[in-house]
Structures are given as structure tokens and as C-alpha cells.
Design a protein around this motif. Structure first.
Motif, PDB file in Angstrom:
ATOM      1  N   GLU A  99       0.851  -1.198   0.000  1.00 51.56           N
ATOM      2  CA  GLU A  99       0.000   0.000   0.000  1.00 51.56           C
ATOM      3  C   GLU A  99       0.884   1.245   0.000  1.00 51.56           C
ATOM      4  O   GLU A  99       1.715   1.419   0.888  1.00 51.56           O
ATOM      5  N   HIS A 100       0.696   2.091  -0.995  1.00 47.42           N
ATOM      6  CA  HIS A 100       1.410   3.365  -1.023  1.00 47.42           C
ATOM      7  C   HIS A 100       0.649   4.408  -0.204  1.00 47.42           C
ATOM      8  O   HIS A 100       1.234   5.125   0.592  1.00 47.42           O
ATOM      9  N   MET A 101      -0.670   4.473  -0.434  1.00 46.80           N
ATOM     10  CA  MET A 101      -1.495   5.450   0.280  1.00 46.80           C
ATOM     11  C   MET A 101      -2.912   4.904   0.418  1.00 46.80           C
ATOM     12  O   MET A 101      -3.300   3.964  -0.285  1.00 46.80           O
ATOM     13  N   ARG A 102      -3.680   5.524   1.305  1.00 42.97           N
ATOM     14  CA  ARG A 102      -5.074   5.149   1.541  1.00 42.97           C
ATOM     15  C   ARG A 102      -5.963   6.354   1.261  1.00 42.97           C
ATOM     16  O   ARG A 102      -5.686   7.462   1.710  1.00 42.97           O
ATOM     17  N   VAL A 103      -7.017   6.174   0.465  1.00 41.62           N
ATOM     18  CA  VAL A 103      -7.925   7.274   0.100  1.00 41.62           C
ATOM     19  C   VAL A 103      -8.774   7.671   1.309  1.00 41.62           C
ATOM     20  O   VAL A 103      -9.386   6.814   1.954  1.00 41.62           O
ATOM     21  N   ILE A 104      -8.791   8.960   1.621  1.00 40.50           N
ATOM     22  CA  ILE A 104      -9.623   9.457   2.717  1.00 40.50           C
ATOM     23  C   ILE A 104     -10.676  10.451   2.238  1.00 40.50           C
ATOM     24  O   ILE A 104     -11.597  10.786   2.978  1.00 40.50           O
ATOM     25  N   PHE A 105     -10.556  10.934   0.988  1.00 46.17           N
ATOM     26  CA  PHE A 105     -11.555  11.853   0.430  1.00 46.17           C
ATOM     27  C   PHE A 105     -11.504  11.732  -1.083  1.00 46.17           C
ATOM     28  O   PHE A 105     -10.426  11.797  -1.679  1.00 46.17           O
ATOM     29  N   ALA A 106     -12.639  11.547  -1.698  1.00 49.16           N
ATOM     30  CA  ALA A 106     -12.689  11.448  -3.160  1.00 49.16           C
ATOM     31  C   ALA A 106     -13.934  12.143  -3.675  1.00 49.16           C
ATOM     32  O   ALA A 106     -15.056  11.792  -3.301  1.00 49.16           O
ATOM     33  N   GLN A 107     -13.740  13.135  -4.527  1.00 42.83           N
ATOM     34  CA  GLN A 107     -14.826  13.833  -5.197  1.00 42.83           C
ATOM     35  C   GLN A 107     -14.441  13.904  -6.672  1.00 42.83           C
ATOM     36  O   GLN A 107     -13.615  14.738  -7.055  1.00 42.83           O
ATOM     37  N   ALA A 117       2.848   7.354   3.755  1.00 48.91           N
ATOM     38  CA  ALA A 117       4.244   7.767   3.729  1.00 48.91           C
ATOM     39  C   ALA A 117       4.902   7.099   2.527  1.00 48.91           C
ATOM     40  O   ALA A 117       5.090   5.884   2.507  1.00 48.91           O
ATOM     41  N   LEU A 118       5.223   7.873   1.526  1.00 51.34           N
ATOM     42  CA  LEU A 118       5.731   7.332   0.268  1.00 51.34           C
ATOM     43  C   LEU A 118       7.201   6.910   0.368  1.00 51.34           C
ATOM     44  O   LEU A 118       7.996   7.510   1.087  1.00 51.34           O
ATOM     45  N   GLY A 119       7.534   5.872  -0.392  1.00 51.47           N
ATOM     46  CA  GLY A 119       8.915   5.446  -0.529  1.00 51.47           C
ATOM     47  C   GLY A 119       9.560   5.089   0.799  1.00 51.47           C
ATOM     48  O   GLY A 119       8.988   4.365   1.623  1.00 51.47           O
ATOM     49  N   PRO A 120      10.759   5.598   1.044  1.00 50.74           N
ATOM     50  CA  PRO A 120      11.484   5.241   2.270  1.00 50.74           C
ATOM     51  C   PRO A 120      10.821   5.785   3.523  1.00 50.74           C
ATOM     52  O   PRO A 120      11.139   5.344   4.630  1.00 50.74           O
ATOM     53  N   LEU A 121       9.897   6.727   3.372  1.00 52.35           N
ATOM     54  CA  LEU A 121       9.190   7.252   4.542  1.00 52.35           C
ATOM     55  C   LEU A 121       8.248   6.212   5.138  1.00 52.35           C
ATOM     56  O   LEU A 121       7.796   6.358   6.274  1.00 52.35           O
ATOM     57  N   GLN A 122       7.962   5.154   4.399  1.00 50.95           N
ATOM     58  CA  GLN A 122       7.046   4.135   4.887  1.00 50.95           C
ATOM     59  C   GLN A 122       7.541   3.478   6.172  1.00 50.95           C
ATOM     60  O   GLN A 122       6.744   3.050   7.018  1.00 50.95           O
ATOM     61  N   SER A 123       8.843   3.417   6.348  1.00 50.00           N
ATOM     62  CA  SER A 123       9.403   2.773   7.532  1.00 50.00           C
ATOM     63  C   SER A 123       9.554   3.742   8.705  1.00 50.00           C
ATOM     64  O   SER A 123      10.025   3.346   9.768  1.00 50.00           O
ATOM     65  N   GLU A 124       9.126   4.989   8.515  1.00 51.90           N
ATOM     66  CA  GLU A 124       9.269   5.990   9.561  1.00 51.90           C
ATOM     67  C   GLU A 124       7.928   6.240  10.256  1.00 51.90           C
ATOM     68  O   GLU A 124       6.868   5.847   9.753  1.00 51.90           O
ATOM     69  N   GLY A 153       5.975  14.160  11.566  1.00 51.49           N
ATOM     70  CA  GLY A 153       6.205  13.083  12.527  1.00 51.49           C
ATOM     71  C   GLY A 153       7.688  12.781  12.669  1.00 51.49           C
ATOM     72  O   GLY A 153       8.535  13.433  12.064  1.00 51.49           O
ATOM     73  N   TYR A 154       7.983  11.775  13.475  1.00 54.68           N
ATOM     74  CA  TYR A 154       9.382  11.418  13.701  1.00 54.68           C
ATOM     75  C   TYR A 154       9.931  10.619  12.525  1.00 54.68           C
ATOM     76  O   TYR A 154       9.300   9.669  12.048  1.00 54.68           O
ATOM     77  N   MET A 155      11.106  11.023  12.070  1.00 53.53           N
ATOM     78  CA  MET A 155      11.789  10.285  10.999  1.00 53.53           C
ATOM     79  C   MET A 155      13.283  10.298  11.263  1.00 53.53           C
ATOM     80  O   MET A 155      13.806  11.212  11.908  1.00 53.53           O
ATOM     81  N   ARG A 156      13.961   9.280  10.769  1.00 52.87           N
ATOM     82  CA  ARG A 156      15.404   9.186  10.952  1.00 52.87           C
ATOM     83  C   ARG A 156      16.172   9.931   9.871  1.00 52.87           C
ATOM     84  O   ARG A 156      17.393   9.997   9.905  1.00 52.87           O
ATOM     85  N   TYR A 157      15.442  10.496   8.904  1.00 51.01           N
ATOM     86  CA  TYR A 157      16.068  11.321   7.883  1.00 51.01           C
ATOM     87  C   TYR A 157      16.131  12.764   8.353  1.00 51.01           C
ATOM     88  O   TYR A 157      15.328  13.202   9.187  1.00 51.01           O
ATOM     89  N   LYS A 158      17.061  13.523   7.810  1.00 55.24           N
ATOM     90  CA  LYS A 158      17.113  14.955   8.054  1.00 55.24           C
ATOM     91  C   LYS A 158      16.218  15.649   7.038  1.00 55.24           C
ATOM     92  O   LYS A 158      16.347  15.414   5.830  1.00 55.24           O
ATOM     93  N   VAL A 159      15.309  16.483   7.522  1.00 55.07           N
ATOM     94  CA  VAL A 159      14.325  17.120   6.641  1.00 55.07           C
ATOM     95  C   VAL A 159      14.983  17.884   5.488  1.00 55.07           C
ATOM     96  O   VAL A 159      14.532  17.778   4.335  1.00 55.07           O
ATOM     97  N   PRO A 160      16.057  18.657   5.701  1.00 56.57           N
ATOM     98  CA  PRO A 160      16.663  19.385   4.578  1.00 56.57           C
ATOM     99  C   PRO A 160      17.195  18.475   3.476  1.00 56.57           C
ATOM    100  O   PRO A 160      17.419  18.922   2.349  1.00 56.57           O
ATOM    101  N   GLU A 161      17.398  17.183   3.802  1.00 55.67           N
ATOM    102  CA  GLU A 161      17.886  16.245   2.793  1.00 55.67           C
ATOM    103  C   GLU A 161      16.746  15.471   2.150  1.00 55.67           C
ATOM    104  O   GLU A 161      16.693  15.321   0.928  1.00 55.67           O
ATOM    105  N   ILE A 162      15.813  14.985   2.959  1.00 57.18           N
ATOM    106  CA  ILE A 162      14.744  14.151   2.415  1.00 57.18           C
ATOM    107  C   ILE A 162      13.688  14.962   1.673  1.00 57.18           C
ATOM    108  O   ILE A 162      13.126  14.506   0.677  1.00 57.18           O
ATOM    109  N   ALA A 163      13.409  16.182   2.131  1.00 57.49           N
ATOM    110  CA  ALA A 163      12.350  16.980   1.499  1.00 57.49           C
ATOM    111  C   ALA A 163      12.632  17.263   0.023  1.00 57.49           C
ATOM    112  O   ALA A 163      11.748  17.071  -0.823  1.00 57.49           O
TER     113      ALA A 163
END
Length: 236
Positions: A99-107, A117-124, A153-163
Motif C-alpha cells: 500500500e502506497h497510500m489510503r484514500v480518505i476523500f474522493a470527489q 508515507a511514500l517510498g522510504p518514509l514508509q518505515s518511519e 512526525g518522527y523520521m530518521r532522515y534529516k528534513v533538509p535532505e529528504i524533502a
């Protein structure tokens, strides 16, 4: 299984796609925005959006193929990827899924909002919310489309690098999704003032004269999704 997104994250790619940017970042999160106006109807954009196997780069899959990608555009529906193999008889079989993402609103033709959490963020320990907003331009001669991805949320990546890495990858999928449609260069939008994380989509007929599409808030029109009034505590 591999996910080339991880490599991008570790390399901390810094290039920003056109009409896209890391809009905001903090120690525990960030917001990415991509927006464009194209020669297409909202319905054409919606149909394209719901067929990720046709535009998602297989390099950013878990299985190495985009053939198993799909989006079930209803609340609690899945933006998922099937792991598929061809057996000795030439039959394609599913041997796993993610699962990449879950739909919470659809119009349809207006808004698709998904959490994941896409890609490597899934483990965070983060929550990512992607809002895809679709709205006709003032003269209904094209459609403005936007991706707004908010991660916190909490992640083991540094935001200036992962963003910047997430921005690059998500921007690529945004560009691929819109690739069949010609850009309307005379109506090139800007992300400043273009609100992308709201529950309402603008009615072009209700916009003030002289206000650009890019500067018009998307929550100035119908499509109220406020919660219904609570039912009485006792039956009448």
C-alpha cells in the motif's frame, strides 16, 4: 525488492521541478507543492490520475514495475501496487502487494486526498497527506491541477535532505501524469496564494473579476464537506 526513491533520498537531490517547490519545512515535517494549468477538462485529468500504471515511473516502485499500480477512488480505497510474475504458462499471477497510500476523500473531477508515507518514509513514524486538487480555469478553457504533500512526525532522515528528494520524485510523477496535455503558458499558475490543502474547490463563475486563477483560494466555493449534525441522543 528495490525502491530507487531511497537512493534519491540519500543523495539529497536538490533540483526542483518547474511549478513545484518545498513550500515549508520544519524539524519534524515539510510541505511540497506542485501546480500547473493544462489544456484538459477536469474529467480527463481525473481519469488520468486514477491510472497510475500509465504514468508512475517504475524506478519508484517496490516491484520494479508500474504495471500493478492502481487507485480505488473511494473512502478507504487503496493506492496500491501488486507484485506480479509470469508463470511458465505465460499467466500473470500476483505474488505480493504494498500500500502506497489510503484514500480518505474522493470527489470525482475535483479532489482526491490520500494518506500514506511514500517510498522510504514508509518505515518511519510519519503521516503523509497528499491532496490532488482539480479545478477549471475562470473561462473553463483549461484545468488547474495541484499536488500538495504534507509530511509530519518522527523520521530518521534529516528534513533538509529528504524533502528535496521527495519533491523531485513527486514532481516527476506530477509531470508524467500531465504529459498528455499541453500546458497553458498564458495561464501559468504560482503556488503562492494557491491553497491546496482545503476541502472545497472553487467555482470559476463565483470568482471575482481580476483575480487570477493562481491567487484564488480553492475554498471559496461549493463542495462543503463539513461533518453532519450529530443525531439526537434518544430516538423520537
Amino acid at each position: 525488492m528495490k525502491y530507487a526513491f531511497v537512493t534519491l533520498a540519500l543523495l539529497a537531490a536538490t533540483s526542483t521541478p518547474a511549478l513545484g517547490e518545498v513550500k515549508a519545512e520544519a524539524e519534524d515535517g515539510f510541505n511540497i507543492i506542485h501546480v500547473a494549468t493544462v489544456n484538459a477538462t477536469p474529467d480527463e485529468i481525473w481519469r488520468r490520475l486514477l491510472s497510475p500504471k500509465d504514468y508512475w515511473n517504475k524506478a519508484h516502485s517496490w516491484s520494479g514495475s508500474a504495471a500493478g499500480f492502481y487507485i480505488d477512488a473511494q473512502a478507504n480505497g487503496c493506492f496500491c501496487e501488486l507484485f506480479q510474475e509470469t508463470d511458465s504458462n505465460g499467466q500473470v499471477k500476483t505474488v505480493g502487494s504494498v500500500e502506497h497510500m489510503r484514500v480518505i476523500f474522493a470527489q470525482p473531477g475535483k479532489v482526491l486526498r490520500m494518506q500514506g508515507a511514500l517510498g522510504p518514509l514508509q518505515s518511519e513514524a510519519v503521516i503523509g497527506t497528499l491532496t490532488v486538487a482539480i479545478a477549471p480555469t475562470k473561462e473553463s478553457t483549461g484545468t488547474t491541477v495541484s499536488f500538495s504533500y504534507v509530511v509530519g512526525g518522527y523520521m530518521r532522515y534529516k528534513v533538509p535532505e529528504i524533502a528535496p528528494a521527495v519533491d523531485k520524485v513527486l514532481g516527476e510523477q506530477f509531470k508524467n501524469m500531465l504529459s498528455p496535455f499541453a500546458a497553458k503558458e498564458d495561464e501559468a499558475p504560482k503556488s503562492d496564494g494557491f491553497r491546496l490543502d482545503v476541502e472545497k474547490i472553487a467555482d470559476p463563475a463565483a470568482r471575482d473579476v481580476g483575480t487570477s486563477d493562481a491567487e484564488t483560494s480553492l475554498d471559496d466555493a461549493p463542495g462543503d464537506v463539513s461533518l453532519p449534525e450529530a443525531p439526537p441522543s434518544e430516538p423520537r
